[in-house]
Enzyme design. Structure first.
Site, short mmCIF file in Angstrom:
data_model
loop_
_atom_site.label_atom_id
_atom_site.label_comp_id
_atom_site.label_asym_id
_atom_site.label_seq_id
_atom_site.Cartn_x
_atom_site.Cartn_y
_atom_site.Cartn_z
N GLU A 31 -45.14 -85.88 8.25
CA GLU A 31 -44.53 -86.74 7.23
C GLU A 31 -43.70 -87.85 7.87
O GLU A 31 -43.70 -88.99 7.39
CB GLU A 31 -43.68 -85.90 6.28
CG GLU A 31 -44.52 -84.95 5.43
CD GLU A 31 -43.68 -84.07 4.51
OE1 GLU A 31 -44.15 -83.75 3.41
OE2 GLU A 31 -42.55 -83.70 4.90
N GLU A 49 -47.61 -76.12 5.19
CA GLU A 49 -46.60 -75.64 4.23
C GLU A 49 -47.17 -74.64 3.23
O GLU A 49 -46.46 -73.75 2.76
CB GLU A 49 -45.99 -76.83 3.48
CG GLU A 49 -44.95 -77.61 4.26
CD GLU A 49 -45.55 -78.68 5.17
OE1 GLU A 49 -44.78 -79.52 5.64
OE2 GLU A 49 -46.77 -78.65 5.41
#
Length: 260
Positions: free
Chosen positions: A111, A131
Site C-alpha cells: 500500500e 490480509e
C-alpha cells in the site's frame, strides 16, 4: 537522520530508507516519522523528487508491525500527518515520489508503494496482500489496486493473498521497470535526476489534476483546469517557468526551470 528512517539529500533529490531490522515493518512511531519526513519534503522548495526504499536486500516492507501491535500499538492509532507510512493520506503531495522495491513487499508495504508515483523493482522482489489470511481488510489497497491493474487480478490478490513475482507485477502494470538488485538504486537515482531536471510546477499541476480526476467526471475536472480553479494550475499559468518554456522553445535551447 538516525533511527528507523534514514534520509539523504543530493541536489534536489531526497532519498528515504526504511530501516527497521529484520523486515522493515512499520509501527506507529515509524509511521509518524515517515509522515514528518514526507511533509518536510513536500514543503521544501529546494527538494523536487523523493526516492523511497528499504534497507537490506530481502525486505522492502511487510507493512504493519504485528509485534508492535501485540505489544500495544493500536491498529487504529495515530499514524501521523500522512497516514500509514507517511504518504497515502498526506494532503497536497504534489512532487514525484519514486519507490525502489528492493525485496519482499506485501500488505501495508504494498500500500505504501502504491502511494508512490513510479515503482521500480529488483528482479527478486515479490508482492502480495495477505490480509485476508489474518481476517482483516487491505483497506488502501482495496481502493487503489483495482484502479491500477485489471479488476479481476486485483480482486484475486485481495481475495486469496497470492504472491506475484516482479515479472508478473510488471506485466499487470503496477511496476514500471525491473532492474538487477545491484543496479536498482542507481536506476532509481537516474530516474530521480531526470525528474529533478524537469519543471516542478508542471509536475505539481499534473499530480493535482490526476487526484481531482479520480473522483470526478472528465468535463468537471477539465472545467476546473481551464478556469484555473486548481491552485497548482493557477500557479503554473502565471509563473516564470510557464513563460520560460515558451521562450526556450522559440530560442531553440533547453529551458531553465526555477520553480516559480
Amino acid at each position: 537522520m538516525t533511527g528507523p528512517v534514514k534520509t539523504r539529500i543530493v541536489g534536489h533529490v531526497l532519498e528515504v530508507t526504511l530501516d527497521r531490522p529484520k523486515a522493515n515493518a512499520v509501527d506507529l512511531a515509524t509511521s509518524r516519522i515517515m509522515g514528518e519526513v514526507f511533509r518536510d519534503f513536500r514543503d521544501n522548495p529546494d527538494l523536487r523528487v523523493a526516492i523511497l526504499t528499504g534497507a537490506g536486500e530481502k525486505f522492502f516492507c511487510p507493512g504493519w508491525d504485528l509485534k508492535a501491535a501485540n505489544d500495544g500499538d493500536a491498529v487504529d492509532g495515530d499514524y501521523g500527518v500522512g497516514g500509514f507510512g507517511g504518504l497515502q493520506e498526506l494532503p497536497h503531495m504534489n512532487k514525484p515520489v519514486i519507490c525502489a522495491v528492493n525485496g519482499i513487499c506485501f500488505g501495508g508495504g504494498l500500500e505504501i508503494a502504491l502511494s508512490c508515483d513510479i515503482i521500480l523493482a529488483a528482479e527478486h522482489a515479490s508482492f502480495a496482500l495477505p490480509e485476508i489470511r489474518s481476517g482483516t481488510v487491505a483497506d488502501a489497497a482495496s481502493i487503489k489496486l483495482p484502479k491500477r491493474i485489471p479488476y479481476h487480478i486485483a480482486m484475486e490478490m485481495l481475495f486469496t493473498g497470492r504472491w506475484l513475482d516482479a515479472e508478473e507485477a510488471h506485466r499487470w502494470g503496477f511496476v514500471n521497470h525491473i532492474h538487477k538488485a545491484d543496479e536498482l538504486m542507481a536506476e532509481a537515482w537516474k530516474m530521480a535526476e531526470l525528474l529533478a531536471s524537469g519543471p516542478p510546477l508542471v509536475f505539481a499541476a499534473i499530480k493535482e489534476v490526476v487526484r481531482e480526476a479520480e473522483g470526478e467526471k472528465f468535463q468537471d475536472t477539465m472545467n476546473k483546469v481551464t478556469r484555473r480553479q486548481l491552485r497548482t494550475v493557477d500557479t503554473l499559468y502565471g509563473s516564470e517557468d510557464n513563460l520560460e518554456g515558451f521562450r526556450a522553445f522559440t530560442e531553440k535551447r533547453d529551458p531553465v526551470w526555477k520553480g516559480r
